[in-house]
Design an enzyme around this catalytic site. Structure first.
Site, PDB file in Angstrom:
ATOM      1  N   GLU A 129       9.565  -7.781  13.959  1.00  0.00           N
ATOM      2  CA  GLU A 129      10.423  -8.498  12.857  1.00  0.00           C
ATOM      3  C   GLU A 129      11.651  -9.115  13.023  1.00  0.00           C
ATOM      4  O   GLU A 129      11.886 -10.078  12.899  1.00  0.00           O
ATOM      5  CB  GLU A 129      10.363  -7.556  11.563  1.00  0.00           C
ATOM      6  N   HIS A 174      -5.036   9.925  27.770  1.00  0.00           N
ATOM      7  CA  HIS A 174      -6.372   9.721  27.630  1.00  0.00           C
ATOM      8  C   HIS A 174      -6.863   8.637  27.223  1.00  0.00           C
ATOM      9  O   HIS A 174      -8.280   8.636  26.718  1.00  0.00           O
ATOM     10  CB  HIS A 174      -7.165  11.108  27.133  1.00  0.00           C
ATOM     11  N   LYS A 211       2.611 -14.828   2.572  1.00  0.00           N
ATOM     12  CA  LYS A 211       2.642 -14.268   1.255  1.00  0.00           C
ATOM     13  C   LYS A 211       2.389 -15.396   0.332  1.00  0.00           C
ATOM     14  O   LYS A 211       1.742 -15.347  -0.792  1.00  0.00           O
ATOM     15  CB  LYS A 211       4.143 -13.734   0.993  1.00  0.00           C
ATOM     16  N   GLY A 262      15.606  -4.390   5.188  1.00  0.00           N
ATOM     17  CA  GLY A 262      14.551  -3.611   4.802  1.00  0.00           C
ATOM     18  C   GLY A 262      14.154  -2.635   6.094  1.00  0.00           C
ATOM     19  O   GLY A 262      13.870  -1.528   5.933  1.00  0.00           O
ATOM     20  N   ARG A 263      13.949  -3.221   7.184  1.00  0.00           N
ATOM     21  CA  ARG A 263      13.457  -2.468   8.312  1.00  0.00           C
ATOM     22  C   ARG A 263      14.803  -1.488   8.865  1.00  0.00           C
ATOM     23  O   ARG A 263      14.440  -0.577   9.864  1.00  0.00           O
ATOM     24  CB  ARG A 263      12.994  -3.537   9.251  1.00  0.00           C
ATOM     25  N   LYS A 291      13.208  -3.171  -2.079  1.00  0.00           N
ATOM     26  CA  LYS A 291      14.466  -3.787  -1.975  1.00  0.00           C
ATOM     27  C   LYS A 291      14.310  -4.998  -2.945  1.00  0.00           C
ATOM     28  O   LYS A 291      15.549  -4.890  -3.765  1.00  0.00           O
ATOM     29  CB  LYS A 291      14.756  -4.337  -0.712  1.00  0.00           C
ATOM     30  N   GLU A 313       2.408  -5.884  -2.898  1.00  0.00           N
ATOM     31  CA  GLU A 313       1.672  -4.506  -2.618  1.00  0.00           C
ATOM     32  C   GLU A 313       2.218  -3.696  -3.479  1.00  0.00           C
ATOM     33  O   GLU A 313       1.559  -2.747  -4.420  1.00  0.00           O
ATOM     34  CB  GLU A 313       1.704  -4.300  -1.188  1.00  0.00           C
TER      35      GLU A 313
HETATM   36  O1  F6P Z   1       7.192  -8.608   4.305  1.00  0.00           O
HETATM   37  C1  F6P Z   1       8.538  -8.253   4.941  1.00  0.00           C
HETATM   38  C2  F6P Z   1       9.312  -7.451   4.137  1.00  0.00           C
HETATM   39  O2  F6P Z   1      10.088  -8.553   3.686  1.00  0.00           O
HETATM   40  C3  F6P Z   1      10.078  -6.657   4.888  1.00  0.00           C
HETATM   41  O3  F6P Z   1      11.072  -7.167   5.655  1.00  0.00           O
HETATM   42  C4  F6P Z   1      10.404  -5.430   3.988  1.00  0.00           C
HETATM   43  O4  F6P Z   1      10.754  -4.207   4.651  1.00  0.00           O
HETATM   44  C5  F6P Z   1       9.143  -5.392   3.372  1.00  0.00           C
HETATM   45  O5  F6P Z   1       8.542  -6.802   3.083  1.00  0.00           O
HETATM   46  C6  F6P Z   1       9.179  -4.839   1.952  1.00  0.00           C
HETATM   47  O6  F6P Z   1       9.914  -5.233   1.090  1.00  0.00           O
HETATM   48  P1  F6P Z   1      10.644  -4.970  -0.233  1.00  0.00           P
HETATM   49  O7  F6P Z   1      11.399  -3.664   0.050  1.00  0.00           O
HETATM   50  O8  F6P Z   1      11.530  -5.961  -0.945  1.00  0.00           O
HETATM   51  O9  F6P Z   1       9.435  -4.499  -0.963  1.00  0.00           O
END
Ligand code: F6P
Length: 529
Positions: A355, A386, A498, A269-270, A209, A215
Site C-alpha cells: 500500500e 512443501h 470503494k 492505518g498500516r 481510523k 466493512e
Molecule cells: O482501504 C485502505 C484503508 O484506508 C487502509 O489504509 C486502512 O488501514 C483501512 O482502509 C481501514 O481504514 P479505517 O481504519 O479508517 O477503517
C-alpha cells in the site's frame, strides 16, 4: 520542508550502478565466496539480538558502496530526520508520519502543528493500561455481572491486520482472554463468529481510523443488533468501545466519549498497531508486554536513525531489494519466517509495503520511469518448502528471499527446534550452492543455485524482538520510497474501488442499473436475475 524531488535514475550513482550491473549480472556467488574468505565477515550486521547475514547476495563491495552512494545522493539522511521529526512527508494528505512517536522514549517535544504530541500519546497509553487491567482482572464486568472472557476486534486493513498478526505472534505471552477478529464484510464470516459468542462475556472493540469504512461499520451495526437481541441499550456501554480519530462519528454510532480511545491523523492505518489500534493486543498480552513491543520498535528506530548506512540493517535491506528490483528486474521477493507464530507476518507486511510503495507517480507529480513497489509474499517454513519452494529453487524467476529464524524456541523442545532450524539453514545453502550438472545426473535434478537470500537470525521471539522486527521492515519500505522518489504514506489507489462499490450497491438495492462497462453490466444482470 517538503521531501526533495530527486529522480534516482538521473543520479551519478544510478548511472554507475547500471554500468556495474553489466559486470555483476552473471556473477556467481559461489565464485565471490571462493575469492574472498572474509565475505561473510564483511557482509553481515549484528545489532542487539539480531544477526543479519547478507553475504548470500549477488553483490560485491563495489555494489554496496554504489548503492550507499545512491542513498546519499537522494538525501536519505535528511529524509530520515524529517520522518522522525514530524515533517509533512505524507505530502498529498498534508500530514506528518509519526507512528514512531507512539513508541518514542524521548522527552524533547515532537511537534505537530506547533503542539507537542507526546502528552496526548502518554494519556491514551495510560487509558489503555487502566482499561486493560480492569478487563484482565475481571473488575470490569458485563451487563449480567460476569467478567469479560472474549474480545472481538472489528476493523479492516490496518485496523485489523496488525492486531490479528500480533494475536498469533504473541500467543505464547497471552492471558486467559480469547481474541477474535472480524474484518470482511462477508456476512457469513460474521455469523460464524457470532455463533460462538456469549454476549454476557464479550467485549467488542470497533477500530476504524476514519469511522467511515463500509466493512467495519456494517459489521459493527450487525453485531450491535445481535447484542441488543440479548441485552438492552444501556448495556452497550459495558460491551462496546471504539478506537478512532473521528470522535463525532463514534458518538453518533452510540459509543460514549469515555469508551473512545483516540488516535490521530499522523498515524497511518498500516502503521497503527502501536497506537490504541493495538488495544485488543494490549488486552490479550497485558499492558507490560504491549509496552515491551513498543520498546523493541523504539530501539530499532534509534538504531536506524543513528547507524551509518553500511551498518544500518533497514538501509542495507532496502538497498539490496532495490538492486534486484531495479537492476536485475526481479518481479517479486519472498519472506519466509521459520516460526509458526509468525504465520500472519507476511500478510501484515504486505499492506505496509504494497500500500505504501505501489505508486506510479513520482514526487514531482510525473509518472516514474523506473520500477517501484516490490511484490512481497511468503508463508512460514517449513510448510512453504512443501508448497512453493520448488519454483524458487528450479523455476525461471529470480526471487530474492528473506529467511527469518530464531535461535531458541519458546517451549524449548530441542528436537523440533533443531529440525526446524536445520531446514532453515539448508534452504539458504541449497539456494546458494545448487547442485551442478554432473555425468549421469538427470537434468531435472540440476539446481543452478546462485539464488539470493538474506538471513535474519534472532535470539528469541519476544514482544521486544517482534517490535524491532516490524520496525525494521517499516524503515526498509521508507528508505525504498525515498529512493524511488514517491510518496509512501498515502493510499489513493484504494479509493476508486470503494466509490464504484457504493454506486453498484445502489444499483443492486434498486435492482436498476446505471450505465457500466459491458462486462460489468452483463455480470450484474446475472447477479440480479
Ligand atoms: O482501504 C485502505 C484503508 O484506508 C487502509 O489504509 C486502512 O488501514 C483501512 O482502509 C481501514 O481504514 P479505517 O481504519 O479508517 O477503517
Amino acid at each position: 520542508m517538503p521531501l526533495p524531488t530527486i529522480n534516482p535514475t538521473q543520479t551519478a550513482a544510478w548511472q554507475k550502478l547500471q554500468a556495474h550491473f553489466e559486470q555483476m549480472k552473471s556473477a556467481q556467488m559461489q565464485d565471490l565466496f571462493a575469492a574472498d574468505a572474509q565475505r561473510t565477515a564483511k557482509f553481515h550486521i549484528e545489532w542487539e539480538d539480531f544477526l543479519f547475514d547478507y553475504s548470500k547476495n549477488i553483490v560485491s563491495e563495489e555494489t554496496l558502496a554504489l548503492l550507499q552512494d545512491l542513498a546519499t545522493e537522494v538525501e536519505l539522511k535528511s529524509a530520515i530526520e524529517q520522518y522522525f521529526g514530524g515533517g509533512l512527508i505524507n505530502q498529498t494528505e498534508n500530514r506528518a508520519v509519526l507512528h514512531t512517536a507512539l513508541r518514542s522514549k524521548q522527552t524533547a517535544p515532537i511537534l505537530v502543528d506547533g503542539q507537542d504530541i507526546l502528552p496526548e500519546i502518554a494519556a491514551v497509553k495510560a487509558k489503555m493500561r487502566a482499561f486493560a487491567n480492569s478487563i484482565i482482572s475481571g473488575a470490569h464486568t458485563g451487563y449480567t455481572g460476569k467478567a469479560i472472557e472474549t474480545v472481538v476486534n472489528i476493523g479492516i486493513g490496518g485496523s485489523d491486520l496488525g492486531p490479528a498478526m500480533l494475536a498469533e505472534a504473541l500467543k505464547y505471552y497471552t492471558n486467559h482472554l480469547r481474541v477474535h477478529f472480524i474484518s470482511n464484510i462477508d456476512g457469513d464470516h460474521v455469523q460464524e463468529l457470532l455463533k460462538t459468542l456469549d454476549p454476557e462475556t464479550t467485549l467488542f472493540v470497533i477500530v476504524s481510523k476514519t469511522f467511515t469504512t463500509q466493512e467495519t461499520l456494517t459489521n459493527a451495526q450487525t453485531i450491535r443488533a445481535w447484542f441488543l437481541q440479548h441485552a438492552s441499550q444501556p448495556d452497550v456501554a459495558k460491551h462496546f468501545v471504539a478506537v478512532s480519530t473521528n470522535l463525532q462519528k463514534v458518538q453518533d454510532f452510540g459509543i460514549a466519549p469515555e469508551n473512545i480511545f483516540p488516535m490521530w491523523d499522523w498515524v497511518g492505518g498500516r502503521f497503527s498497531l502501536w497506537s490504541a489500534v493495538g488495544l485488543s493486543i494490549c488486552l490479550a498480552v497485558g499492558p507490560d508486554h504491549f509496552e515491551e513491543l513498543l520498546n523493541g520498535a523504539y530501539q530499532m528506530d534509534t538504531y536506524f536513525k543513528t547507524a551509518p548506512f553500511e551498518q544500518n540493517m533497514p538501509v542495507v535491506m532496502a538497498l539490496l531489494s532495490i538492486w534486484y528490483n531495479n537492476f536485475f528486474g526481479a518481479e517479486t521477493e519472498a519472506m519466509i519466517p521459520y516460526n509458526q507464530y509468525l504465520q500472519k507476518l507476511v500478510p501484515y507486511l504486505q499492506q505496509g509495503i504494497m500500500e505504501s510503495n505501489g505508486k506510479r507517480v513520482g514526487r514531482d507529480g510525473q509518472p516514474v520511469s523506473h520500477q517501484t513497489g516490490t511484490i512481497v509474499w511468503g508463508e512460514p517454513g517449513t510448510n512453504s518448502q512443501h508448497a512453493f519452494f520448488q519454483l524458487i529453487h528450479q523455476g525461471t524467476k529470480l526471487i530474492p528471499t528473506d529467511f527469518i529464524g530464531f535461535k531458541q524456541s519458546l517451549y524449548g523442545n530441542k528436537e523440533h527446534h533443531d529440525k526446524l532450524m536445520s531446514n532453515f539453514f539448508a534452504q539458504t545453502e541449497a539456494l546458494l550452492m545448487g547442485r551442478p550438472e554432473a555425468p549421469g545426473l538427470s537434468p531435472f535434478k540440476v539446481f543452478t543455485g546462485n539464488k539470493p537470500t538474506n538471513t535474519l537470525l534472532i535470539d528469541k521471539l519476544t514482544p521486544t524482538s517482534l517490535g524491532a522486527l516490524i520496525a525494521l521492515y517499516e524503515h526498509k519500505l521508507f528508505v525504498q520510497g525515498i529512493i524511488w522518489n514517491i510518496f509512501s504514506y498515502d493510499q489513493w489507489g484504494v479509493e476508486l474501488g470503494k466509490e464504484l462499490a457504493n454506486s453498484i450497491l445502489k444499483d443492486i438495492e434498486a435492482a436498476q442499473m446505471a450505465p457500466h462497462d459491458a462486462s460489468t453490466t452483463f455480470l450484474l444482470k446475472k447477479f440480479l436475475s
